[in-house]
Scaffold this motif. Structure first.
Motif, PDB file in Angstrom:
ATOM      1  N   ALA A  51       0.837  -1.205   0.000  1.00 37.58           N
ATOM      2  CA  ALA A  51       0.000   0.000   0.000  1.00 37.58           C
ATOM      3  C   ALA A  51       0.871   1.255   0.000  1.00 37.58           C
ATOM      4  CB  ALA A  51      -0.930  -0.009   1.205  1.00 37.58           C
ATOM      5  N   ALA A  52       1.939   1.233   0.792  1.00 42.85           N
ATOM      6  CA  ALA A  52       2.851   2.378   0.814  1.00 42.85           C
ATOM      7  C   ALA A  52       3.508   2.570  -0.557  1.00 42.85           C
ATOM      8  CB  ALA A  52       3.910   2.194   1.894  1.00 42.85           C
ATOM      9  N   PHE A  53       3.875   1.460  -1.208  1.00 44.16           N
ATOM     10  CA  PHE A  53       4.480   1.526  -2.538  1.00 44.16           C
ATOM     11  C   PHE A  53       3.507   2.116  -3.559  1.00 44.16           C
ATOM     12  CE2 PHE A  53       5.321  -0.496  -6.667  1.00 44.16           C
ATOM     13  CZ  PHE A  53       6.588   0.012  -6.898  1.00 44.16           C
ATOM     14  N   VAL A  54       2.267   1.676  -3.525  1.00 47.41           N
ATOM     15  CA  VAL A  54       1.256   2.181  -4.460  1.00 47.41           C
ATOM     16  C   VAL A  54       1.018   3.672  -4.227  1.00 47.41           C
ATOM     17  CG1 VAL A  54      -1.192   2.052  -5.078  1.00 47.41           C
ATOM     18  CG2 VAL A  54       0.153  -0.039  -4.860  1.00 47.41           C
ATOM     19  N   ILE A  55       0.920   4.090  -2.986  1.00 45.11           N
ATOM     20  CA  ILE A  55       0.727   5.510  -2.685  1.00 45.11           C
ATOM     21  C   ILE A  55       1.931   6.317  -3.160  1.00 45.11           C
ATOM     22  CG2 ILE A  55       0.566   7.174  -0.782  1.00 45.11           C
ATOM     23  CD1 ILE A  55      -1.212   5.116   0.654  1.00 45.11           C
ATOM     24  N   TRP A  56       3.100   5.787  -2.956  1.00 51.12           N
ATOM     25  CA  TRP A  56       4.317   6.471  -3.399  1.00 51.12           C
ATOM     26  C   TRP A  56       4.324   6.650  -4.917  1.00 51.12           C
ATOM     27  CZ3 TRP A  56       8.221   9.077  -1.238  1.00 51.12           C
ATOM     28  CH2 TRP A  56       9.324   9.367  -2.032  1.00 51.12           C
ATOM     29  N   ILE A  57       4.044   5.576  -5.639  1.00 48.70           N
ATOM     30  CA  ILE A  57       4.061   5.615  -7.104  1.00 48.70           C
ATOM     31  C   ILE A  57       2.968   6.536  -7.640  1.00 48.70           C
ATOM     32  CG2 ILE A  57       3.664   4.228  -9.192  1.00 48.70           C
ATOM     33  CD1 ILE A  57       6.402   3.854  -7.973  1.00 48.70           C
ATOM     34  N   CYS A  58       1.782   6.476  -7.053  1.00 49.97           N
ATOM     35  CA  CYS A  58       0.648   7.244  -7.581  1.00 49.97           C
ATOM     36  C   CYS A  58       0.725   8.736  -7.269  1.00 49.97           C
ATOM     37  CB  CYS A  58      -0.656   6.685  -7.033  1.00 49.97           C
ATOM     38  SG  CYS A  58      -1.039   5.051  -7.675  1.00 49.97           S
ATOM     39  N   LEU A  73       3.417  10.497  -4.820  1.00 44.15           N
ATOM     40  CA  LEU A  73       4.587  11.159  -4.283  1.00 44.15           C
ATOM     41  C   LEU A  73       5.817  11.126  -5.183  1.00 44.15           C
ATOM     42  CD1 LEU A  73       4.250   9.808  -0.641  1.00 44.15           C
ATOM     43  CD2 LEU A  73       3.466  11.997  -1.536  1.00 44.15           C
ATOM     44  N   ASP A  74       5.867  10.224  -6.111  1.00 39.91           N
ATOM     45  CA  ASP A  74       7.039  10.074  -6.969  1.00 39.91           C
ATOM     46  C   ASP A  74       7.153  11.240  -7.944  1.00 39.91           C
ATOM     47  OD1 ASP A  74       9.307   8.734  -7.832  1.00 39.91           O
ATOM     48  OD2 ASP A  74       8.221   7.606  -9.355  1.00 39.91           O
ATOM     49  N   LYS A  75       8.355  11.458  -8.452  1.00 39.75           N
ATOM     50  CA  LYS A  75       8.597  12.535  -9.433  1.00 39.75           C
ATOM     51  C   LYS A  75       7.772  12.313 -10.694  1.00 39.75           C
ATOM     52  CE  LYS A  75      12.257  14.610 -12.176  1.00 39.75           C
ATOM     53  NZ  LYS A  75      13.649  14.511 -12.574  1.00 39.75           N
ATOM     54  N   ILE A  76       7.665  11.076 -11.121  1.00 41.35           N
ATOM     55  CA  ILE A  76       6.886  10.734 -12.317  1.00 41.35           C
ATOM     56  C   ILE A  76       5.604  10.041 -11.857  1.00 41.35           C
ATOM     57  CG2 ILE A  76       6.950   9.581 -14.550  1.00 41.35           C
ATOM     58  CD1 ILE A  76       9.968   9.644 -14.381  1.00 41.35           C
ATOM     59  N   ASN A  77       4.690  10.805 -11.277  1.00 45.45           N
ATOM     60  CA  ASN A  77       3.460  10.243 -10.736  1.00 45.45           C
ATOM     61  C   ASN A  77       2.381  10.145 -11.813  1.00 45.45           C
ATOM     62  OD1 ASN A  77       2.564  12.851 -11.032  1.00 45.45           O
ATOM     63  ND2 ASN A  77       2.881  13.368  -8.884  1.00 45.45           N
ATOM     64  N   LEU A  78       1.193   9.760 -11.406  1.00 40.22           N
ATOM     65  CA  LEU A  78       0.113   9.565 -12.371  1.00 40.22           C
ATOM     66  C   LEU A  78      -0.296  10.862 -13.067  1.00 40.22           C
ATOM     67  CD1 LEU A  78      -2.198   7.016 -10.537  1.00 40.22           C
ATOM     68  CD2 LEU A  78      -0.651   6.607 -12.433  1.00 40.22           C
ATOM     69  N   MET A  79      -0.300  11.958 -12.338  1.00 42.01           N
ATOM     70  CA  MET A  79      -0.672  13.240 -12.942  1.00 42.01           C
ATOM     71  C   MET A  79       0.335  13.635 -14.013  1.00 42.01           C
ATOM     72  SD  MET A  79      -2.883  15.425 -13.157  1.00 42.01           S
ATOM     73  CE  MET A  79      -3.808  16.564 -12.224  1.00 42.01           C
ATOM     74  N   TYR A  80       1.608  13.439 -13.724  1.00 36.51           N
ATOM     75  CA  TYR A  80       2.652  13.723 -14.710  1.00 36.51           C
ATOM     76  C   TYR A  80       2.469  12.839 -15.942  1.00 36.51           C
ATOM     77  CZ  TYR A  80       7.220  13.952 -16.923  1.00 36.51           C
ATOM     78  OH  TYR A  80       8.215  14.098 -17.836  1.00 36.51           O
ATOM     79  N   GLN A  81       2.171  11.571 -15.732  1.00 36.44           N
ATOM     80  CA  GLN A  81       1.973  10.654 -16.848  1.00 36.44           C
ATOM     81  C   GLN A  81       0.784  11.083 -17.712  1.00 36.44           C
ATOM     82  OE1 GLN A  81       3.799   8.117 -17.905  1.00 36.44           O
ATOM     83  NE2 GLN A  81       5.295   8.411 -16.282  1.00 36.44           N
TER      84      GLN A  81
END
Length: 105
Positions: free
Chosen positions: A22-29, A31-39
């Motif tokens: 769950a923490a990994f999914v939240i991070w990817i979606c 908090l990451d530099k290339i998140n879903l909004m960026y994609q």
């Protein structure tokens, strides 16, 4: 007893692998530099550029066809020069009629 101790959580929620996933999914979606909004923004920009590319390829093809047409005969060159660049022969008079932009009652 506090109210947090009275909340019953399913067993899988307490599992350390579930918490890590769950923490990994939240991070990817989020908090990451290339998140879903960026994609999403990147994909929409890519689609826009693809549409522009198709438009310019079509325009280039049309311009090449016009060039071939103009180079094929002197009559077409003369017609093009008269229409686009308002050229005239020595013995001719050229009248340019420009429509007015204001409407009169």
């Amino acid at each position: 007893m506090s109210k947090f101790q009275s909340i019953k959580l399913p067993k899988f929620v307490k599992n350390k692998f579930f918490i890590a996933a769950a923490a990994f999914v939240i991070w990817i979606c989020f908090l990451d530099k290339i998140n879903l909004m960026y994609q999403y923004q990147f994909r929409s920009e890519e689609l826009k550029l693809e549409a522009q590319k198709a438009f310019f390829i079509k325009e280039i093809q049309q311009t090449k066809e016009e060039q071939q047409e103009l180079l094929s005969s002197p009559e077409k060159q003369e017609k093009f020069a008269r229409e686009k660049y308002l050229m005239k022969k020595d013995e001719e008079d050229l009248f340019i009629i420009v429509p007015s932009t204001t409407a009169k009652p």
